[in-house]
Design a protein around this motif. Structure first.
Motif, short mmCIF file in Angstrom:
data_model
loop_
_atom_site.label_atom_id
_atom_site.label_comp_id
_atom_site.label_asym_id
_atom_site.label_seq_id
_atom_site.Cartn_x
_atom_site.Cartn_y
_atom_site.Cartn_z
N LYS A 15 28.38 57.99 33.69
CA LYS A 15 27.26 58.90 33.94
C LYS A 15 25.94 58.17 34.11
CE LYS A 15 29.69 62.72 33.18
NZ LYS A 15 30.85 62.59 34.00
N GLN A 16 25.80 57.05 33.43
CA GLN A 16 24.53 56.34 33.41
C GLN A 16 24.64 54.97 34.07
OE1 GLN A 16 21.67 57.56 32.11
NE2 GLN A 16 22.63 59.45 31.47
N TRP A 17 23.55 54.59 34.71
CA TRP A 17 23.43 53.23 35.23
C TRP A 17 23.08 52.33 34.05
CZ3 TRP A 17 24.74 51.64 39.95
CH2 TRP A 17 24.83 52.59 40.97
N GLU A 18 23.73 51.17 33.97
CA GLU A 18 23.41 50.18 32.94
C GLU A 18 22.45 49.17 33.56
OE1 GLU A 18 26.99 48.40 31.38
OE2 GLU A 18 28.03 50.34 31.49
N PRO A 19 21.21 49.07 33.04
CA PRO A 19 20.22 48.17 33.64
C PRO A 19 20.63 46.70 33.50
CG PRO A 19 19.32 49.31 31.72
CD PRO A 19 20.71 49.80 31.89
N ILE A 20 20.20 45.92 34.47
CA ILE A 20 20.41 44.46 34.48
C ILE A 20 19.04 43.81 34.30
CG2 ILE A 20 21.16 42.48 35.87
CD1 ILE A 20 23.47 44.33 35.07
#
Length: 140
Positions: A47-52
């Motif tokens: 559901k969520q984007w994981e930040p880089i």
């Protein structure tokens, strides 16, 4: 004889249905440029984007002819043969000679000949081989 005719008809129908619209270089202009990774989604159900973090972000470039270059301007390793953008396939055909990238000799590539691309709010979203995992990039 009827069986041969039916077989020929089926082959022609299959060949016709597999014919895809090919994108011209001017149709991929919106994705041409340098891109920096800013987030990933691990699967279709994520559901969520994981930040880089910027220090961990990779950079690549899509050249006007679809060639994928690394951050140093060399041909990227493990690149596709096709880009699919807006549902249409683009065959990557280098229009200029490419310098060899010595790093690629050290990389074992998995077979993935197609990258699926979307532009969403000015960001490029890639899905290699339609695998479910997605990467989001910002333009540099």
């Amino acid at each position: 004889m009827k069986a041969k005719g039916l077989l020929l008809f089926l082959v022609m129908v299959i060949a016709w249905s597999c014919d895809e619209k090919r994108l011209a270089p001017d149709e991929i202009k919106p994705v041409v440029g340098k891109w920096m990774l800013n987030a990933v989604k691990q699967g279709d159900d994520a559901k969520q984007w994981e930040p880089i973090a910027p220090k961990d972000a990779t950079v690549f470039e899509i050249r006007y002819d679809g060639v994928i270059l690394d951050a140093n301007g060399l041909p990227a390793c493990c690149v596709p043969s096709y880009l699919v953008y807006q549902g249409n396939k683009f065959t990557i055909e280098p229009k200029e000679k490419l310098a060899p990238n010595p790093s690629c000799a050290l990389v074992l590539c998995l077979a993935c000949d197609t990258w699926y691309l979307e532009l969403e709010n000015g960001q490029l979203i890639t899905n290699a081989c339609n695998s479910g995992g997605r990467k989001r990039f910002t333009r540099l």
